[in-house]
Design a protein around this motif. Sequence first.
Motif, PDB file in Angstrom:
ATOM      1  N   THR A 134      28.250  79.293  54.492  1.00 41.15           N
ATOM      2  CA  THR A 134      29.527  78.656  54.831  1.00 41.15           C
ATOM      3  C   THR A 134      30.430  79.627  55.601  1.00 41.15           C
ATOM      4  OG1 THR A 134      30.621  79.221  52.736  1.00 41.15           O
ATOM      5  CG2 THR A 134      29.367  77.166  52.811  1.00 41.15           C
ATOM      6  N   ARG A 155      30.473  73.548  48.344  1.00 38.16           N
ATOM      7  CA  ARG A 155      30.026  74.882  47.928  1.00 38.16           C
ATOM      8  C   ARG A 155      30.572  75.953  48.868  1.00 38.16           C
ATOM      9  NH1 ARG A 155      25.391  76.268  50.688  1.00 38.16           N
ATOM     10  NH2 ARG A 155      24.404  74.642  51.921  1.00 38.16           N
ATOM     11  N   ARG A 173      28.571  70.911  53.429  1.00 40.25           N
ATOM     12  CA  ARG A 173      28.637  72.124  52.604  1.00 40.25           C
ATOM     13  C   ARG A 173      30.009  72.366  51.987  1.00 40.25           C
ATOM     14  NH1 ARG A 173      25.686  76.010  57.156  1.00 40.25           N
ATOM     15  NH2 ARG A 173      23.855  74.644  57.459  1.00 40.25           N
ATOM     16  N   LEU A 226      32.614  72.374  57.613  1.00 42.43           N
ATOM     17  CA  LEU A 226      31.854  72.320  56.362  1.00 42.43           C
ATOM     18  C   LEU A 226      31.562  70.881  55.945  1.00 42.43           C
ATOM     19  CD1 LEU A 226      33.605  75.156  54.315  1.00 42.43           C
ATOM     20  CD2 LEU A 226      31.399  75.247  55.495  1.00 42.43           C
TER      21      LEU A 226
END
Length: 220
Positions: free
Chosen positions: A85, A79, A76, A71
């Motif tokens: 994700t 979030r 990402r 991530l």
Amino acid sequence: MIEPAVEELTLEDVFRQARALASTGGRHILGFTGAPGAGKSTVAEQVVDALGPELAVLVPMDGFHLANDVLLALGRRDRKGANDTFDAAGYASLMQRIRSQESSELTGDDAIVYAPRFARDLEEPIGSSLPIRPQTPLIVTEGNYLLLDQGSWPAARACIDQVWFLSPLESVRHERLVKRHEAYGKSHEEAELWALGSDQRNAELIESTAVRADRVLRLV
């Protein structure tokens, strides 16, 4: 868009109806979905506990969270929990294996399918953690995006016999979210910000998928 009708059920009603699915012969997959804080994980766990290991096993979608380092590399991490994700294709592939497990020619240990789980204390997925045996009649799965109509999510949905959307009162859902974030170390202010920020954006997307659910339930 027509709002789906909400059925009010007790937890015992849910247990009874899940047991009926498990007793009709053959393999069935039951999914629970809903916005963050809707109670998916809790209800799914309670259903499996009520039916017992001979009838049901739990396979959460959360085991397909992308690892934190992935991530971070994708930009990402802030979030985590959004639909991009997760390894949606991996989840769909697992659902397909579970769907066809009964008809496999494999026997003994080779016939067992292993699913990942999500370790809350580590905030990371752990692979090959949950054994699924071909003789187990009911597979219970739960997650935010079972009804999302993009990417690989529809392929997963096609393998699930019924998806029940949990729809508690908004005030109840928000209170649960804040308490959950506090339980994992956030201050009350941080928990409120997360619940009203990333969680709320995800909730709005997920709630738009309720029209595709087989049933929309509110536990009373």
